[in-house]
Motif scaffolding. Sequence first.
Motif, mmCIF file in Angstrom:
data_model
loop_
_atom_site.group_PDB
_atom_site.id
_atom_site.type_symbol
_atom_site.label_atom_id
_atom_site.label_comp_id
_atom_site.label_asym_id
_atom_site.label_seq_id
_atom_site.Cartn_x
_atom_site.Cartn_y
_atom_site.Cartn_z
ATOM 1 N N THR A 1 0.819 -1.213 0.000
ATOM 2 C CA THR A 1 0.000 0.000 0.000
ATOM 3 C C THR A 1 0.851 1.261 0.000
ATOM 4 N N ARG A 2 1.953 1.250 0.724
ATOM 5 C CA ARG A 2 2.809 2.437 0.784
ATOM 6 C C ARG A 2 3.780 2.521 -0.396
ATOM 7 N N LEU A 3 3.731 1.516 -1.268
ATOM 8 C CA LEU A 3 4.668 1.463 -2.401
ATOM 9 C C LEU A 3 3.963 1.650 -3.746
ATOM 10 N N LEU A 4 2.711 2.072 -3.739
ATOM 11 C CA LEU A 4 1.909 2.072 -4.956
ATOM 12 C C LEU A 4 2.509 2.917 -6.077
ATOM 13 N N ASP A 5 3.220 3.976 -5.732
ATOM 14 C CA ASP A 5 3.771 4.862 -6.764
ATOM 15 C C ASP A 5 5.231 4.564 -7.079
ATOM 16 N N ARG A 6 5.763 3.516 -6.475
ATOM 17 C CA ARG A 6 7.164 3.151 -6.734
ATOM 18 C C ARG A 6 7.245 2.214 -7.926
ATOM 19 N N ALA A 7 8.295 2.364 -8.725
ATOM 20 C CA ALA A 7 8.491 1.486 -9.886
ATOM 21 C C ALA A 7 8.730 0.052 -9.415
#
Length: 228
Positions: free
Chosen positions: A120-126
């Motif tokens: 959830t906290r990584l949604l915008d990470r490649a």
Amino acid sequence: MMLDVRGLGSGYGRIPILTDITLNVAQGDFVGILGHNGAGKSTLLKTLVGAIPVKAGSLTFNNLDMTRLPTHKRAAAGLGYVPQGRQIFPALSVRENLAISAFKGKVAIDDVLNLFPRLTRLLDRAGGALSGGEQQLLALARCLCNAPKLMLLDEPTEGIQPSIIEEIIDTLKLINEQRGITIILVEQNLEFLTALARRVLILKRGRLREEVDPKALHDPAALDKLML
């Protein structure tokens, strides 16, 4: 019976790998496949999902003959596959990786993320910037976005740190026990395999030779005899 495989044979070109595979998997089952490197474990999963054509025998899934169906139609029927090495899209974000699988709206991404709080906290990470364990969680979540009835998992602990292995065990138990998704697991990590599978099939030189109780794999002498 959810999956009914009879006399299955497959291979690469003229090279036979699997011979006379018979496999029955019931709804809600959790089946482990164990064998040495080169025994044909990955080939079996690729044949089930349609990446390798069936050369002999038949494959029925939920009363649908899938022996000659292409991969995308098997996926539409509810067959999910998480390949060895994860094979996520490294240049796309976590959110985009999930959206590709969820584009038909079968499952809401938020519903899948309830099983994967770490993502959830990584949604915008490649995807390519994630650790190996995070990538494996993403691969599992991406598969679930297509609402599979049966998940095929190929070596999900390969290259994964122990802390995330425990997380994957807990998540797969939830997927199987609470969501009722049937799972076939190919795995070399015996602790991982026996923590999850309710029965284990031994694959030797392209043939399923024996079915064993996972508890038997904790006995080194019995295990050595099974793997001969």
